[in-house]
Design a protein around this motif. Sequence first.
Motif, PDB file in Angstrom:
ATOM      1  N   LYS A  39      -7.189   9.510  -8.316  1.00  0.00           N
ATOM      2  CA  LYS A  39      -5.834   9.165  -8.783  1.00  0.00           C
ATOM      3  C   LYS A  39      -5.254  10.313  -9.623  1.00  0.00           C
ATOM      4  CE  LYS A  39      -7.079   4.366  -8.313  1.00  0.00           C
ATOM      5  NZ  LYS A  39      -6.924   2.998  -8.725  1.00  0.00           N
ATOM      6  N   SER A  58      -2.376   0.596  -2.884  1.00  0.00           N
ATOM      7  CA  SER A  58      -1.537  -0.406  -3.557  1.00  0.00           C
ATOM      8  C   SER A  58      -0.639   0.228  -4.616  1.00  0.00           C
ATOM      9  CB  SER A  58      -2.397  -1.506  -4.167  1.00  0.00           C
ATOM     10  OG  SER A  58      -2.951  -1.069  -5.370  1.00  0.00           O
ATOM     11  N   GLU A  59      -1.112   1.311  -5.243  1.00  0.00           N
ATOM     12  CA  GLU A  59      -0.250   1.939  -6.250  1.00  0.00           C
ATOM     13  C   GLU A  59       0.953   2.616  -5.595  1.00  0.00           C
ATOM     14  OE1 GLU A  59      -3.523   3.941  -8.128  1.00  0.00           O
ATOM     15  OE2 GLU A  59      -4.264   1.943  -8.640  1.00  0.00           O
ATOM     16  N   ARG A  60       0.783   3.114  -4.387  1.00  0.00           N
ATOM     17  CA  ARG A  60       1.916   3.685  -3.651  1.00  0.00           C
ATOM     18  C   ARG A  60       2.848   2.551  -3.188  1.00  0.00           C
ATOM     19  NH1 ARG A  60       2.535   8.744  -4.568  1.00  0.00           N
ATOM     20  NH2 ARG A  60       4.375   8.321  -3.348  1.00  0.00           N
ATOM     21  N   VAL A  64       3.801   0.525  -7.090  1.00  0.00           N
ATOM     22  CA  VAL A  64       4.383   1.313  -8.185  1.00  0.00           C
ATOM     23  C   VAL A  64       5.462   2.247  -7.636  1.00  0.00           C
ATOM     24  CG1 VAL A  64       3.913   2.890 -10.115  1.00  0.00           C
ATOM     25  CG2 VAL A  64       2.162   1.228  -9.411  1.00  0.00           C
TER      26      VAL A  64
END
Length: 253
Positions: free
Chosen positions: A11, A98-100, A103
């Motif tokens: 990350k 999931s962060e892409r 977020v």
Amino acid sequence: MRKLFIAGNWKMNTDAKSASALALGLAKALDASVYKAVDVAVCPPFVYLQDVANALAGSKISLGAQNVYFEDNGAFTGETSCAMLKDLCCEYVILGHSERRHVLGETDALINKKMHKALASGLKPIFAVGELLAQRESNETDKVVKTQIEKGLAGITAEQMKDVTIAYEPVWAIGTGKTATPEQAQEVHAAIRALILKMYNKNIADAVRIQYGGSAKPSNAAELLGKQDVDGLLVGGASLKVEDFAGIIKAGV
Ligand code: PGA
């Protein structure tokens, strides 16, 4: 028999010095016997890919990126192309994390475009899917994961699927310390494999590797990897310490 595949997603962590040190330390911590049982990759931030590629030279650890854009080149400020990643010796690219999705607001349609471009460019996607806590609590896990897979893989051929790894990452388990139980993981992994069988064929369904991701650590890795349809792990926080990540990898040997 599917060979295990364990990848570290660093990350937005490390700096130039610690990224190289982490890669070197990991290469030293793993001996040849590991690679017979497990494919290993690390996915550092873009800006340290070259440093990590240098640090990993001569080792069997593969390099991956955390994202890519689907255009070849041009006026796309801040983006990185597949050819650029290939220049830096990347073999893998994480897509649909999931962060892409949550977020940075990436849609299934955008992820699908990236999947097509990555595969056409010779990069192997680690295609991540997973439900939010509220979706699990309202029994929507299967539906959410099915939609993400159908849309993300739209138009991807059986031949291309040989280069795709799927990562099931329940969003409620990512970076929270809460791991899905091995049974919860197995249930979703089996459903994903059944869906791939429906979308493609038995050969593809039997061969596709499905990683679990979400607070994987040395203490739970063996149990997760022991499940029939869990073919590896996508590891965030615990991939930032040589000892922890090496411990996770060795749990697969
Ligand atoms: P985590 O992250 O291991 O820190 O939960 C996993 C991931 O986001 O890939």
